[in-house]
Design a protein around this motif. Structure first.
Motif, PDB file in Angstrom:
ATOM      1  N   LYS A  60       0.829  -1.210   0.000  1.00  0.00           N
ATOM      2  CA  LYS A  60       0.000   0.000   0.000  1.00  0.00           C
ATOM      3  C   LYS A  60       0.861   1.256   0.000  1.00  0.00           C
ATOM      4  O   LYS A  60       0.566   2.217  -0.726  1.00  0.00           O
ATOM      5  N   ASP A  61       1.912   1.257   0.793  1.00  0.00           N
ATOM      6  CA  ASP A  61       2.811   2.413   0.828  1.00  0.00           C
ATOM      7  C   ASP A  61       3.476   2.629  -0.527  1.00  0.00           C
ATOM      8  O   ASP A  61       3.601   3.776  -0.987  1.00  0.00           O
ATOM      9  N   LEU A  62       3.905   1.559  -1.153  1.00  0.00           N
ATOM     10  CA  LEU A  62       4.534   1.671  -2.463  1.00  0.00           C
ATOM     11  C   LEU A  62       3.566   2.241  -3.498  1.00  0.00           C
ATOM     12  O   LEU A  62       3.945   3.067  -4.334  1.00  0.00           O
ATOM     13  N   ILE A  63       2.327   1.811  -3.433  1.00  0.00           N
ATOM     14  CA  ILE A  63       1.319   2.314  -4.372  1.00  0.00           C
ATOM     15  C   ILE A  63       1.047   3.790  -4.110  1.00  0.00           C
ATOM     16  O   ILE A  63       0.965   4.595  -5.040  1.00  0.00           O
ATOM     17  N   ILE A 115      -3.554  -5.389 -10.171  1.00  0.00           N
ATOM     18  CA  ILE A 115      -2.597  -4.456  -9.548  1.00  0.00           C
ATOM     19  C   ILE A 115      -1.429  -4.219 -10.499  1.00  0.00           C
ATOM     20  O   ILE A 115      -0.982  -3.079 -10.668  1.00  0.00           O
ATOM     21  N   ASP A 116      -0.961  -5.290 -11.120  1.00  0.00           N
ATOM     22  CA  ASP A 116       0.158  -5.155 -12.058  1.00  0.00           C
ATOM     23  C   ASP A 116      -0.235  -4.272 -13.247  1.00  0.00           C
ATOM     24  O   ASP A 116       0.541  -3.417 -13.678  1.00  0.00           O
ATOM     25  N   GLN A 117      -1.437  -4.449 -13.768  1.00  0.00           N
ATOM     26  CA  GLN A 117      -1.915  -3.616 -14.867  1.00  0.00           C
ATOM     27  C   GLN A 117      -2.061  -2.164 -14.428  1.00  0.00           C
ATOM     28  O   GLN A 117      -1.732  -1.235 -15.173  1.00  0.00           O
ATOM     29  N   ALA A 118      -2.556  -1.976 -13.201  1.00  0.00           N
ATOM     30  CA  ALA A 118      -2.693  -0.614 -12.674  1.00  0.00           C
ATOM     31  C   ALA A 118      -1.328   0.029 -12.489  1.00  0.00           C
ATOM     32  O   ALA A 118      -1.161   1.229 -12.730  1.00  0.00           O
ATOM     33  N   ALA A 119      -0.349  -0.749 -12.076  1.00  0.00           N
ATOM     34  CA  ALA A 119       1.008  -0.218 -11.918  1.00  0.00           C
ATOM     35  C   ALA A 119       1.583   0.183 -13.273  1.00  0.00           C
ATOM     36  O   ALA A 119       2.262   1.207 -13.386  1.00  0.00           O
ATOM     37  N   THR A 120       1.304  -0.610 -14.287  1.00  0.00           N
ATOM     38  CA  THR A 120       1.788  -0.293 -15.631  1.00  0.00           C
ATOM     39  C   THR A 120       1.179   1.004 -16.148  1.00  0.00           C
ATOM     40  O   THR A 120       1.859   1.815 -16.778  1.00  0.00           O
ATOM     41  N   SER A 121      -0.102   1.214 -15.855  1.00  0.00           N
ATOM     42  CA  SER A 121      -0.779   2.427 -16.332  1.00  0.00           C
ATOM     43  C   SER A 121      -0.695   3.581 -15.328  1.00  0.00           C
ATOM     44  O   SER A 121      -1.151   4.680 -15.630  1.00  0.00           O
ATOM     45  N   LEU A 128      -4.885   0.317  -5.386  1.00  0.00           N
ATOM     46  CA  LEU A 128      -5.249   0.265  -3.958  1.00  0.00           C
ATOM     47  C   LEU A 128      -6.513  -0.561  -3.733  1.00  0.00           C
ATOM     48  O   LEU A 128      -6.595  -1.319  -2.756  1.00  0.00           O
ATOM     49  N   ASN A 129      -7.490  -0.423  -4.616  1.00  0.00           N
ATOM     50  CA  ASN A 129      -8.721  -1.209  -4.484  1.00  0.00           C
ATOM     51  C   ASN A 129      -8.426  -2.704  -4.582  1.00  0.00           C
ATOM     52  O   ASN A 129      -8.968  -3.507  -3.817  1.00  0.00           O
ATOM     53  N   ASN A 130      -7.570  -3.066  -5.516  1.00  0.00           N
ATOM     54  CA  ASN A 130      -7.235  -4.482  -5.664  1.00  0.00           C
ATOM     55  C   ASN A 130      -6.320  -4.969  -4.549  1.00  0.00           C
ATOM     56  O   ASN A 130      -6.317  -6.156  -4.233  1.00  0.00           O
ATOM     57  N   THR A 131      -5.556  -4.064  -3.949  1.00  0.00           N
ATOM     58  CA  THR A 131      -4.750  -4.453  -2.792  1.00  0.00           C
ATOM     59  C   THR A 131      -5.661  -4.841  -1.630  1.00  0.00           C
ATOM     60  O   THR A 131      -5.394  -5.816  -0.928  1.00  0.00           O
ATOM     61  N   LEU A 138      -6.329 -13.260   1.000  1.00  0.00           N
ATOM     62  CA  LEU A 138      -5.378 -13.950   1.883  1.00  0.00           C
ATOM     63  C   LEU A 138      -6.020 -14.276   3.234  1.00  0.00           C
ATOM     64  O   LEU A 138      -5.805 -15.364   3.776  1.00  0.00           O
ATOM     65  N   ASP A 139      -6.802 -13.351   3.771  1.00  0.00           N
ATOM     66  CA  ASP A 139      -7.491 -13.622   5.039  1.00  0.00           C
ATOM     67  C   ASP A 139      -8.465 -14.790   4.894  1.00  0.00           C
ATOM     68  O   ASP A 139      -8.542 -15.663   5.761  1.00  0.00           O
ATOM     69  N   LYS A 140      -9.200 -14.800   3.788  1.00  0.00           N
ATOM     70  CA  LYS A 140     -10.156 -15.884   3.543  1.00  0.00           C
ATOM     71  C   LYS A 140      -9.430 -17.225   3.450  1.00  0.00           C
ATOM     72  O   LYS A 140      -9.870 -18.219   4.029  1.00  0.00           O
ATOM     73  N   PHE A 141      -8.306 -17.237   2.754  1.00  0.00           N
ATOM     74  CA  PHE A 141      -7.538 -18.469   2.606  1.00  0.00           C
ATOM     75  C   PHE A 141      -6.997 -18.930   3.955  1.00  0.00           C
ATOM     76  O   PHE A 141      -7.096 -20.105   4.300  1.00  0.00           O
ATOM     77  N   LEU A 142      -6.423 -18.011   4.705  1.00  0.00           N
ATOM     78  CA  LEU A 142      -5.859 -18.374   6.012  1.00  0.00           C
ATOM     79  C   LEU A 142      -6.928 -18.879   6.972  1.00  0.00           C
ATOM     80  O   LEU A 142      -6.658 -19.745   7.808  1.00  0.00           O
ATOM     81  N   ASN A 143      -8.147 -18.377   6.851  1.00  0.00           N
ATOM     82  CA  ASN A 143      -9.236 -18.839   7.713  1.00  0.00           C
ATOM     83  C   ASN A 143      -9.700 -20.250   7.365  1.00  0.00           C
ATOM     84  O   ASN A 143     -10.326 -20.922   8.185  1.00  0.00           O
TER      85      ASN A 143
END
Length: 154
Positions: A60-63, A115-121, A128-131, A138-143
């Protein structure tokens, strides 16, 4: 007449025996559980996935700083490793959790691509929305993962 009754009784006895032998009582099946090998394999990868989940604030900070090169590095580095770890965990989950975990891994991949496409453009809002969606995936998977006795006690 007596002979017919005996024959009829014998037929009924044979029929009853046949019906009783063909019908068996239903045995209650125990719910599926994890084997020790499955738990060991799953717990091998959980800390790595959790560590990447804990580092998502860095993304998020990088974005927000629009540091798109490092955003790409983060996506193709730690997040790609976490996704790979997820694919190693999925076959060891219970059948009812496996399908949900596969779909969650697919969703995570799709969000990483966005996110990668958003970074390219240079679209920080989309990134941020996709982050946020990656965090949720990840939370869903870990649960879905089984809790070890050490995790349950804490």
């Amino acid at each position: 007449m007596s002979r017919q009754r005996s024959l009829l009784s014998l037929v009924f006895v044979l029929l009853a025996t046949l019906l009783i032998s063909c019908g068996s009582p239903t045995v209650a099946k125990a719910p599926p559980t994890y084997t020790t090998a499955q738990l060991t394999k799953i717990q091998t990868y959980v800390p790595e996935i959790q560590a990447v989940r804990d580092r998502l604030d860095e993304l998020k900070d990088l974005i927000q700083r629009k540091d798109w090169i490092f955003v790409g590095n983060f996506i193709h580095g730690p997040l790609a490793e976490a996704r790979l770890d997820m694919t190693y965990v999925i076959p060891n989950l219970l059948p009812q959790d496996e399908a949900v975990a596969r779909q969650t891994a697919r969703d995570l991949f799709n969000h990483l691509v966005k996110i990668d496409q958003a970074a390219t453009s240079g679209n920080s809002i989309l990134a941020l929305n996709n982050t946020q969606a990656v965090v949720a995936d990840l939370d869903k998977f870990l649960n879905l993962l089984p809790k070890t006795s050490a995790e349950a006690e804490s």
